[in-house]
Design a protein around this motif. Sequence first.
Motif, PDB file in Angstrom:
ATOM      1  N   ALA A  20      -5.565  37.190 -12.648  1.00 36.43           N
ATOM      2  CA  ALA A  20      -6.246  38.212 -13.457  1.00 36.43           C
ATOM      3  C   ALA A  20      -5.364  38.624 -14.640  1.00 36.43           C
ATOM      4  O   ALA A  20      -5.849  38.784 -15.765  1.00 36.43           O
ATOM      5  CB  ALA A  20      -6.604  39.422 -12.597  1.00 36.43           C
ATOM      6  N   PHE A  21      -4.065  38.792 -14.383  1.00 34.68           N
ATOM      7  CA  PHE A  21      -3.132  39.151 -15.449  1.00 34.68           C
ATOM      8  C   PHE A  21      -3.047  38.045 -16.498  1.00 34.68           C
ATOM      9  O   PHE A  21      -3.214  38.289 -17.693  1.00 34.68           O
ATOM     10  CB  PHE A  21      -1.743  39.435 -14.860  1.00 34.68           C
ATOM     11  CG  PHE A  21      -0.694  39.635 -15.904  1.00 34.68           C
ATOM     12  CD1 PHE A  21      -0.554  40.854 -16.547  1.00 34.68           C
ATOM     13  CD2 PHE A  21       0.144  38.592 -16.262  1.00 34.68           C
ATOM     14  CE1 PHE A  21       0.405  41.027 -17.528  1.00 34.68           C
ATOM     15  CE2 PHE A  21       1.106  38.752 -17.244  1.00 34.68           C
ATOM     16  CZ  PHE A  21       1.239  39.972 -17.873  1.00 34.68           C
ATOM     17  N   TYR A  22      -2.777  36.824 -16.065  1.00 31.04           N
ATOM     18  CA  TYR A  22      -2.592  35.719 -17.012  1.00 31.04           C
ATOM     19  C   TYR A  22      -3.884  35.346 -17.733  1.00 31.04           C
ATOM     20  O   TYR A  22      -3.833  34.923 -18.891  1.00 31.04           O
ATOM     21  CB  TYR A  22      -1.944  34.516 -16.330  1.00 31.04           C
ATOM     22  CG  TYR A  22      -0.454  34.695 -16.169  1.00 31.04           C
ATOM     23  CD1 TYR A  22       0.400  34.520 -17.256  1.00 31.04           C
ATOM     24  CD2 TYR A  22       0.099  35.075 -14.958  1.00 31.04           C
ATOM     25  CE1 TYR A  22       1.771  34.708 -17.125  1.00 31.04           C
ATOM     26  CE2 TYR A  22       1.467  35.258 -14.816  1.00 31.04           C
ATOM     27  CZ  TYR A  22       2.297  35.069 -15.911  1.00 31.04           C
ATOM     28  OH  TYR A  22       3.657  35.262 -15.788  1.00 31.04           O
ATOM     29  N   ASP A  23      -5.030  35.490 -17.079  1.00 24.95           N
ATOM     30  CA  ASP A  23      -6.301  35.233 -17.778  1.00 24.95           C
ATOM     31  C   ASP A  23      -6.388  36.086 -19.043  1.00 24.95           C
ATOM     32  O   ASP A  23      -6.781  35.600 -20.103  1.00 24.95           O
ATOM     33  CB  ASP A  23      -7.499  35.535 -16.878  1.00 24.95           C
ATOM     34  CG  ASP A  23      -7.758  34.475 -15.824  1.00 24.95           C
ATOM     35  OD1 ASP A  23      -7.126  33.402 -15.857  1.00 24.95           O
ATOM     36  OD2 ASP A  23      -8.612  34.739 -14.949  1.00 24.95           O
TER      37      ASP A  23
ATOM     38  N   GLY B 230      -4.801  31.562 -27.134  1.00 27.21           N
ATOM     39  CA  GLY B 230      -5.671  30.386 -27.091  1.00 27.21           C
ATOM     40  C   GLY B 230      -5.494  29.558 -25.835  1.00 27.21           C
ATOM     41  O   GLY B 230      -5.893  28.397 -25.789  1.00 27.21           O
ATOM     42  N   ALA B 231      -4.899  30.128 -24.799  1.00 24.45           N
ATOM     43  CA  ALA B 231      -4.657  29.421 -23.546  1.00 24.45           C
ATOM     44  C   ALA B 231      -5.513  30.026 -22.437  1.00 24.45           C
ATOM     45  O   ALA B 231      -5.889  31.196 -22.495  1.00 24.45           O
ATOM     46  CB  ALA B 231      -3.184  29.495 -23.173  1.00 24.45           C
ATOM     47  N   SER B 232      -5.791  29.210 -21.440  1.00 23.30           N
ATOM     48  CA  SER B 232      -6.599  29.665 -20.300  1.00 23.30           C
ATOM     49  C   SER B 232      -6.260  28.819 -19.077  1.00 23.30           C
ATOM     50  O   SER B 232      -5.547  27.823 -19.170  1.00 23.30           O
ATOM     51  CB  SER B 232      -8.086  29.554 -20.619  1.00 23.30           C
ATOM     52  OG  SER B 232      -8.431  28.203 -20.859  1.00 23.30           O
ATOM     53  N   LEU B 233      -6.800  29.228 -17.946  1.00 19.63           N
ATOM     54  CA  LEU B 233      -6.648  28.453 -16.718  1.00 19.63           C
ATOM     55  C   LEU B 233      -7.475  27.179 -16.876  1.00 19.63           C
ATOM     56  O   LEU B 233      -8.693  27.238 -17.021  1.00 19.63           O
ATOM     57  CB  LEU B 233      -7.135  29.260 -15.515  1.00 19.63           C
ATOM     58  CG  LEU B 233      -6.987  28.577 -14.161  1.00 19.63           C
ATOM     59  CD1 LEU B 233      -5.519  28.436 -13.784  1.00 19.63           C
ATOM     60  CD2 LEU B 233      -7.729  29.365 -13.087  1.00 19.63           C
ATOM     61  N   LEU B 234      -6.809  26.034 -16.870  1.00 24.46           N
ATOM     62  CA  LEU B 234      -7.490  24.761 -17.096  1.00 24.46           C
ATOM     63  C   LEU B 234      -7.721  23.968 -15.826  1.00 24.46           C
ATOM     64  O   LEU B 234      -8.575  23.082 -15.800  1.00 24.46           O
ATOM     65  CB  LEU B 234      -6.684  23.897 -18.079  1.00 24.46           C
ATOM     66  CG  LEU B 234      -6.513  24.466 -19.478  1.00 24.46           C
ATOM     67  CD1 LEU B 234      -5.648  23.527 -20.315  1.00 24.46           C
ATOM     68  CD2 LEU B 234      -7.862  24.696 -20.142  1.00 24.46           C
TER      69      LEU B 234
ATOM     70  N   ARG C  70      -3.388  25.170 -23.381  1.00 26.72           N
ATOM     71  CA  ARG C  70      -4.367  25.120 -24.469  1.00 26.72           C
ATOM     72  C   ARG C  70      -5.222  23.862 -24.353  1.00 26.72           C
ATOM     73  O   ARG C  70      -6.436  23.940 -24.403  1.00 26.72           O
ATOM     74  CB  ARG C  70      -3.660  25.176 -25.819  1.00 26.72           C
ATOM     75  CG  ARG C  70      -2.995  26.520 -26.081  1.00 26.72           C
ATOM     76  CD  ARG C  70      -2.357  26.583 -27.469  1.00 26.72           C
ATOM     77  NE  ARG C  70      -1.690  27.855 -27.668  1.00 26.72           N
ATOM     78  CZ  ARG C  70      -0.371  28.016 -27.607  1.00 26.72           C
ATOM     79  NH1 ARG C  70       0.423  26.993 -27.373  1.00 26.72           N
ATOM     80  NH2 ARG C  70       0.150  29.212 -27.800  1.00 26.72           N
ATOM     81  N   ASP C  71      -4.578  22.717 -24.221  1.00 20.82           N
ATOM     82  CA  ASP C  71      -5.324  21.457 -24.104  1.00 20.82           C
ATOM     83  C   ASP C  71      -5.028  20.712 -22.809  1.00 20.82           C
ATOM     84  O   ASP C  71      -5.719  19.775 -22.458  1.00 20.82           O
ATOM     85  CB  ASP C  71      -5.070  20.551 -25.315  1.00 20.82           C
ATOM     86  CG  ASP C  71      -3.600  20.223 -25.505  1.00 20.82           C
ATOM     87  OD1 ASP C  71      -2.747  20.791 -24.803  1.00 20.82           O
ATOM     88  OD2 ASP C  71      -3.296  19.388 -26.377  1.00 20.82           O
ATOM     89  N   ARG C  72      -3.989  21.128 -22.096  1.00 23.74           N
ATOM     90  CA  ARG C  72      -3.644  20.586 -20.782  1.00 23.74           C
ATOM     91  C   ARG C  72      -2.805  21.619 -20.057  1.00 23.74           C
ATOM     92  O   ARG C  72      -2.164  22.463 -20.697  1.00 23.74           O
ATOM     93  CB  ARG C  72      -2.901  19.263 -20.904  1.00 23.74           C
ATOM     94  CG  ARG C  72      -1.555  19.378 -21.568  1.00 23.74           C
ATOM     95  CD  ARG C  72      -0.855  18.019 -21.711  1.00 23.74           C
ATOM     96  NE  ARG C  72       0.436  18.192 -22.343  1.00 23.74           N
ATOM     97  CZ  ARG C  72       1.549  18.576 -21.717  1.00 23.74           C
ATOM     98  NH1 ARG C  72       1.536  18.832 -20.424  1.00 23.74           N
ATOM     99  NH2 ARG C  72       2.677  18.718 -22.367  1.00 23.74           N
ATOM    100  N   PRO C  73      -2.786  21.591 -18.735  1.00 24.26           N
ATOM    101  CA  PRO C  73      -2.005  22.580 -17.991  1.00 24.26           C
ATOM    102  C   PRO C  73      -0.498  22.378 -18.207  1.00 24.26           C
ATOM    103  O   PRO C  73       0.004  21.274 -18.023  1.00 24.26           O
ATOM    104  CB  PRO C  73      -2.366  22.317 -16.528  1.00 24.26           C
ATOM    105  CG  PRO C  73      -3.604  21.496 -16.557  1.00 24.26           C
ATOM    106  CD  PRO C  73      -3.579  20.734 -17.846  1.00 24.26           C
TER     107      PRO C  73
END
Length: 127
Positions: free
Chosen positions: A17-20, A27-31, A49-52
Amino acid sequence: MIDHIGIRVADFDRAKAFYDKAMAPLGASLLMMVPAEFTGGMKVGGYGRDRPVYWLSEGSAAGEPKHVAFTAATRAEVDAFHKAALEAGGRDNGAPGLRPHYHPDYYGAFVFDPDGNNIEAVCHRPE
């Protein structure tokens, strides 16, 4: 030089929840979530951003807290990261600003995550 890094977190759902929220301005997310059959039932997820590239693994937080700095494209992203991380429950460890003792264009912000890790967003571009 570094391809990816991983840290252990005591409460995966709280850390997620924090890192989301904290990663979104960068521009990063859980991939990716690694299927439980490959982890012995432990939650493991990778942000990027484009890979974990930044992995969280459920378990006891190991050893001393870590310091990880994430690249921001602009100083505005650094500001937004800091604000989002604090709103997500992070603790301030250094408001956005220039850090000329590192480099004249070093603009960073620091926040402790829920496990006490010192996370940072930094922009090296003059603005």
